[in-house]
Design a protein around this motif. Structure first.
Motif, PDB file in Angstrom:
ATOM      1  N   UNK A  98       0.915  -1.449  -0.001  1.00  0.00           N
ATOM      2  CA  UNK A  98       0.165   0.226   0.106  1.00  0.00           C
ATOM      3  C   UNK A  98       0.665   1.315  -0.087  1.00  0.00           C
ATOM      4  N   UNK A  99       0.547   2.068  -0.825  1.00  0.00           N
ATOM      5  CA  UNK A  99       1.338   3.348  -0.816  1.00  0.00           C
ATOM      6  C   UNK A  99       1.145   4.054   0.443  1.00  0.00           C
ATOM      7  N   UNK A 100       2.148   5.041   0.944  1.00  0.00           N
ATOM      8  CA  UNK A 100       1.982   5.983   1.939  1.00  0.00           C
ATOM      9  C   UNK A 100       0.555   6.819   1.909  1.00  0.00           C
ATOM     10  N   UNK A 101      -0.001   7.265   2.883  1.00  0.00           N
ATOM     11  CA  UNK A 101      -1.219   8.082   2.725  1.00  0.00           C
ATOM     12  C   UNK A 101      -1.199   9.405   2.079  1.00  0.00           C
ATOM     13  N   UNK A 102      -0.159   9.822   1.966  1.00  0.00           N
ATOM     14  CA  UNK A 102       0.471  11.275   1.185  1.00  0.00           C
ATOM     15  C   UNK A 102       0.975  10.868  -0.150  1.00  0.00           C
ATOM     16  N   UNK A 103       0.853   9.651  -0.702  1.00  0.00           N
ATOM     17  CA  UNK A 103       1.398   9.272  -2.136  1.00  0.00           C
ATOM     18  C   UNK A 103       0.599   9.985  -2.850  1.00  0.00           C
ATOM     19  N   UNK A 104       1.306  10.254  -4.310  1.00  0.00           N
ATOM     20  CA  UNK A 104       0.629  11.210  -5.221  1.00  0.00           C
ATOM     21  C   UNK A 104      -0.335  10.298  -5.942  1.00  0.00           C
ATOM     22  N   UNK A 105      -1.246  10.833  -6.697  1.00  0.00           N
ATOM     23  CA  UNK A 105      -2.244  10.135  -7.334  1.00  0.00           C
ATOM     24  C   UNK A 105      -1.874   8.903  -8.457  1.00  0.00           C
ATOM     25  N   UNK A 106      -0.871   9.335  -8.850  1.00  0.00           N
ATOM     26  CA  UNK A 106      -0.074   8.343  -9.764  1.00  0.00           C
ATOM     27  C   UNK A 106      -0.037   6.900  -9.052  1.00  0.00           C
ATOM     28  N   UNK A 107       0.725   7.083  -7.889  1.00  0.00           N
ATOM     29  CA  UNK A 107       0.850   5.898  -6.931  1.00  0.00           C
ATOM     30  C   UNK A 107      -0.503   5.192  -6.577  1.00  0.00           C
TER      31      UNK A 107
ATOM     32  N   UNK B  57      -1.857   1.376  -7.657  1.00  0.00           N
ATOM     33  CA  UNK B  57      -2.164   0.457  -6.452  1.00  0.00           C
ATOM     34  C   UNK B  57      -3.609  -0.230  -6.637  1.00  0.00           C
ATOM     35  N   UNK B  58      -4.539   0.941  -7.011  1.00  0.00           N
ATOM     36  CA  UNK B  58      -6.035   0.459  -7.082  1.00  0.00           C
ATOM     37  C   UNK B  58      -6.576  -0.242  -8.349  1.00  0.00           C
ATOM     38  N   UNK B  59      -5.794   0.231  -9.639  1.00  0.00           N
ATOM     39  CA  UNK B  59      -6.239  -0.221 -10.833  1.00  0.00           C
ATOM     40  C   UNK B  59      -5.118  -1.239 -11.646  1.00  0.00           C
ATOM     41  N   UNK B  60      -3.971  -1.230 -11.262  1.00  0.00           N
ATOM     42  CA  UNK B  60      -3.065  -1.789 -12.272  1.00  0.00           C
ATOM     43  C   UNK B  60      -2.657  -3.264 -11.598  1.00  0.00           C
ATOM     44  N   UNK B  61      -2.782  -4.095 -12.170  1.00  0.00           N
ATOM     45  CA  UNK B  61      -2.268  -5.455 -11.614  1.00  0.00           C
ATOM     46  C   UNK B  61      -1.637  -6.323 -12.686  1.00  0.00           C
TER      47      UNK B  61
END
Length: 89
Positions: free
Chosen positions: A25-34, A38-42
């Motif tokens: 999981x990315x850090x809570x303050x990660x940018x939108x690309x991260x 995480x959410x869409x690419x597998x």
């Protein structure tokens, strides 16, 4: 297929619930690309893959299972709480 729970020992895979690939999981303050990645690419590799499994009919632990997706061979099983999947504490 059989999984060896670190707390309960070897069990049939029907005791477990498969959740999917184990992702960091990315850090809570990660940018939108991260977060988008995480959410869409597998990835869908033919070979070793870290997965999340829940021991639903046992101790209730979340496990990180490293499994060869081509042969279903179980390479490693560990408690997810020790895998650092939730990002920095």
């Amino acid at each position: 297929m059989r999984l060896t729970c670190p707390l309960c020992g070897e069990r049939d895979r029907r005791e477990f619930y498969y959740k999917g690939a184990a992702l960091h999981r990315p850090a809570p303050d990660a940018d939108l690309d991260a977060w988008h990645d995480y959410v869409n690419l597998r990835e869908n590799p033919a070979g070793p893959l870290a997965e999340l499994w829940y021991h639903e009919m046992g101790c209730g632990s979340w496990l990180t299972v490293t499994r060869n997706t081509a042969t279903h061979e179980i390479l490693e099983v560990a408690l997810a709480s020790t895998s650092g999947l939730g990002g920095p504490a």
